[in-house]
Scaffold this motif. Structure first.
Motif, PDB file in Angstrom:
ATOM      1  N   ARG A 171      33.490   5.209   7.600  1.00 41.52           N
ATOM      2  CA  ARG A 171      33.651   6.394   6.760  1.00 41.52           C
ATOM      3  C   ARG A 171      32.298   6.880   6.258  1.00 41.52           C
ATOM      4  N   SER A 172      31.411   5.942   5.861  1.00 40.44           N
ATOM      5  CA  SER A 172      30.094   6.300   5.365  1.00 40.44           C
ATOM      6  C   SER A 172      29.289   7.022   6.438  1.00 40.44           C
ATOM      7  N   SER A 173      29.360   6.528   7.662  1.00 39.05           N
ATOM      8  CA  SER A 173      28.646   7.151   8.775  1.00 39.05           C
ATOM      9  C   SER A 173      29.198   8.543   9.051  1.00 39.05           C
ATOM     10  N   ASN A 174      30.531   8.716   8.963  1.00 34.03           N
ATOM     11  CA  ASN A 174      31.149  10.009   9.200  1.00 34.03           C
ATOM     12  C   ASN A 174      30.766  11.004   8.122  1.00 34.03           C
ATOM     13  N   ASP A 175      30.702  10.518   6.869  1.00 33.93           N
ATOM     14  CA  ASP A 175      30.328  11.396   5.768  1.00 33.93           C
ATOM     15  C   ASP A 175      28.910  11.927   5.941  1.00 33.93           C
ATOM     16  N   ARG A 176      28.066  11.174   6.693  1.00 38.00           N
ATOM     17  CA  ARG A 176      26.699  11.612   6.950  1.00 38.00           C
ATOM     18  C   ARG A 176      26.604  12.424   8.245  1.00 38.00           C
ATOM     19  N   GLY A 177      27.774  12.769   8.798  1.00 36.82           N
ATOM     20  CA  GLY A 177      27.762  13.520  10.040  1.00 36.82           C
ATOM     21  C   GLY A 177      27.311  12.697  11.210  1.00 36.82           C
ATOM     22  N   GLY A 178      27.495  11.364  11.108  1.00 36.89           N
ATOM     23  CA  GLY A 178      27.094  10.471  12.187  1.00 36.89           C
ATOM     24  C   GLY A 178      25.625  10.137  12.155  1.00 36.89           C
ATOM     25  N   GLN A 179      24.930  10.539  11.095  1.00 36.66           N
ATOM     26  CA  GLN A 179      23.491  10.301  11.021  1.00 36.66           C
ATOM     27  C   GLN A 179      23.186   9.249   9.965  1.00 36.66           C
ATOM     28  N   GLY A 180      22.423   8.265  10.329  1.00 33.90           N
ATOM     29  CA  GLY A 180      21.902   7.308   9.343  1.00 33.90           C
ATOM     30  C   GLY A 180      22.893   6.324   8.812  1.00 33.90           C
ATOM     31  N   GLY A 181      24.053   6.213   9.416  1.00 29.11           N
ATOM     32  CA  GLY A 181      25.055   5.295   8.890  1.00 29.11           C
ATOM     33  C   GLY A 181      24.593   3.862   8.914  1.00 29.11           C
ATOM     34  N   HIS A 182      23.797   3.456   9.913  1.00 25.21           N
ATOM     35  CA  HIS A 182      23.398   2.065  10.055  1.00 25.21           C
ATOM     36  C   HIS A 182      22.421   1.636   8.965  1.00 25.21           C
ATOM     37  N   GLN A 183      21.733   2.582   8.355  1.00 22.01           N
ATOM     38  CA  GLN A 183      20.736   2.217   7.364  1.00 22.01           C
ATOM     39  C   GLN A 183      21.361   1.585   6.130  1.00 22.01           C
ATOM     40  N   SER A 184      22.618   1.956   5.831  1.00 19.56           N
ATOM     41  CA  SER A 184      23.253   1.445   4.621  1.00 19.56           C
ATOM     42  C   SER A 184      24.092   0.203   4.863  1.00 19.56           C
ATOM     43  N   LYS A 185      24.247  -0.179   6.124  1.00 22.48           N
ATOM     44  CA  LYS A 185      25.131  -1.296   6.422  1.00 22.48           C
ATOM     45  C   LYS A 185      24.684  -2.574   5.732  1.00 22.48           C
ATOM     46  N   SER A 186      25.624  -3.185   5.040  1.00 25.86           N
ATOM     47  CA  SER A 186      25.410  -4.490   4.423  1.00 25.86           C
ATOM     48  C   SER A 186      24.166  -4.535   3.545  1.00 25.86           C
ATOM     49  N   GLN A 187      23.776  -3.382   2.975  1.00 23.39           N
ATOM     50  CA  GLN A 187      22.538  -3.338   2.188  1.00 23.39           C
ATOM     51  C   GLN A 187      22.595  -4.272   0.982  1.00 23.39           C
ATOM     52  N   GLU A 188      23.726  -4.266   0.285  1.00 28.86           N
ATOM     53  CA  GLU A 188      23.811  -5.096  -0.915  1.00 28.86           C
ATOM     54  C   GLU A 188      23.782  -6.577  -0.569  1.00 28.86           C
ATOM     55  N   LEU A 189      24.434  -6.975   0.518  1.00 29.52           N
ATOM     56  CA  LEU A 189      24.361  -8.368   0.964  1.00 29.52           C
ATOM     57  C   LEU A 189      22.919  -8.724   1.308  1.00 29.52           C
ATOM     58  N   CYS A 190      22.212  -7.801   1.967  1.00 29.41           N
ATOM     59  CA  CYS A 190      20.790  -8.026   2.282  1.00 29.41           C
ATOM     60  C   CYS A 190      19.980  -8.234   1.002  1.00 29.41           C
TER      61      CYS A 190
END
Length: 471
Positions: free
Chosen positions: A171-190
């Motif tokens: 959903r996050s990736s779609n909200d960005r129009g398919g752009q940059g979704g991977h940058q936020s993945k698991s950020q808090e766990l990181c």
């Protein structure tokens, strides 16, 4: 009633009244006998499967006949186990069943518990030592929280569920129009692991870090990005003192080849330190187990209080688990899983079409649009009790889920699909939901017209009568 009892009852009654005033009071209830089940966790409908039932009954009858013809002193106890596993409750049957379960899930060893709840509390309460750290998904099951409370771990750190959820990341990736979704993945766990990696004890492997997630979340119906979690743990804890625990209570039987679970589906059997199984969901029976190494199994036998100090499972319970595993191993459950996937797709299509037709506000009805293979579908609404009561009145058993089971603002009705459900039943349920939505929207429109200035028609013109009391 003695005065001391009345005082305590009054105090407890006040707490119950406060919970009731917040519309959070829990009550026991029974499903109407003729209602269609969209509520229970038996996703593969194995508890009512005639093949499974006949197999279990024939085994019990054979055991009873054998016992009748044998020495009474050696007769098998069918009703009770006789004690804990460490005293009189162990059997060669239980040990062979554990070996079968471990082999099916590609694990080194397995240890049976009376429930997945006991398995989680037993594991978390005794393994982490002083100085160790437990990090956990904020939506992790209550049994993990109870285990952590009893644990001797020095720190317990939550991280955002959205940061590891496959659905939320989609959903996050779609909200960005398919752009940059991977940058936020698991950020808090990181971020959590990055900070821990700077701790001297963690850096020098003098402290262990346990990471707790679920294979399928029972309220949101989503799955974690398990491969990514493993990669992140390896990146920030390269010395190998990061131990991932996956609660597969809801994912076993549903995901993976023949229902082996999410860990096996991702080929991560050698990367996950421990898995907790629950047999009361897709497996259709009762009990739990921990998949682990032989050393961990022996440690749990010595230190897990929820194993040591409880009566072990009965012969009947062990047999029911054994029958279900034979059914899975034989591949007979595969058509059921395939049919379940078809029903999941159908339900999402119907619900999304409903939303397109009706355009309800998010507070009335909201459904995640992300792809899912989960039989658990949450319908978010600010009126979960009203929606559930309407569906129940229409003959469909669903349950409202409210705080504190879910966070405030995350109230919902949870749909659980089963392989025994039919497309016609799903169409009926969605029809009942749509009727409720239209009724809610009509009531809101009526309330809105009462709150705002009235429109008075004169000829072809429209004039507004001001409500001066609001000025």
């Amino acid at each position: 009633m003695p005065e001391y009892r009345r005082q305590l009852d009054d105090a407890l009654g006040a707490l119950l009244a406060r919970r009731k005033s917040h519309d959070r009071l829990r009550r026991l209830s029974n499903a109407p006998p003729n209602s269609i089940d969209f509520s229970s966790n038996g996703y593969l409908s194995l508890s009512t499967n005639p093949v499974v039932q006949k197999s279990l009954l024939s085994r019990l009858e054979a055991e009873f006949a054998t016992s009748e013809n044998s020495n009474a002193l050696r007769r098998q106890s069918i009703l009770g186990s006789g004690g804990s596993r460490l005293l009189d409750g162990n059997s060669s049957f239980a040990e062979s069943l554990e070996a079968k379960i471990a082999a099916f899930h590609n694990a080194e060893a397995a240890l049976l518990f009376t429930s997945a709840f006991d398995a989680n509390t037993g594991l978390l309460s005794c393994v982490p030592q002083p100085g160790d750290v437990i990090i956990y998904d904020e939506l992790i099951h209550a049994s993990v929280h109870d285990g952590m409370r009893m644990s001797r771990a020095t720190k317990r750190i939550p991280f955002s569920h959205d940061s590891i959820s496959e659905t939320h990341q989609w959903r996050s990736s779609n909200d960005r129009g398919g752009q940059g979704g991977h940058q936020s993945k698991s950020q808090e766990l990181c971020d959590v692991l990055r900070q821990l990696s700077r701790d001297k004890n963690v850096m020098r492997c003098k402290a262990n870090v346990f990471i707790c997630v679920e294979g399928l979340y029972s309220m949101d119906g989503d799955v974690p990005l398990l491969k990514e979690i493993v990669e992140i743990v390896d990146r920030y804890l390269p010395s190998g003192n990061g131990y991932i625990i996956v609660d597969e209570a809801h994912s076993a039987g549903v995901f993976g080849e023949k229902g082996r679970g999410l860990v096996c589906q991702n080929g991560l059997e050698n990367r996950i330190w421990a898995r907790v199984l629950g047999f009361g969901k897709a497996m259709g029976c009762a009990g739990g187990a921990i998949l682990c190494s032989p050393v961990v199994r022996e440690y749990l036998i010595n230190y897990a209080r929820s194993l040591i100090y409880t009566t072990s499972m009965t012969f009947t319970s062990l047999n029911s688990i054994d029958v279900v595993y034979d059914y899975l191993i034989s591949g007979q459950s595969e058509p059921l899983r395939q049919h379940l996937e078809t029903l999941i797709c159908l339900t999402y299509r119907q619900l999304h079409a409903l939303c397109i037709r009706s355009h309800p506000g998010r507070h009335i009805l909201y459904i995640e649009k992300g792809p899912s293979k989960s039989p658990i579908i949450p319908i978010f609404t600010a009126h979960p009790r009203s929606l559930a009561e309407h569906c129940q009145g229409s003959g469909f058993m669903v349950r409202p889920i409210v705080a504190p089971t879910v966070p405030v603002g995350g109230e919902r009705v949870r749909i659980c699909l089963h392989s025994a459900n039919t497309p016609e039943q799903i169409e009926g349920l969605c029809g009942a939901i749509e009727a409720w939505v239209r009724n809610q929207m009509a009531m809101e429109k009526t309330r809105e017209s009462e709150r705002h200035p009235k429109l008075i028609m004169e000829g072809e013109g429209v004039f507004i009568k001001q409500d001066k009391s609001r000025l």
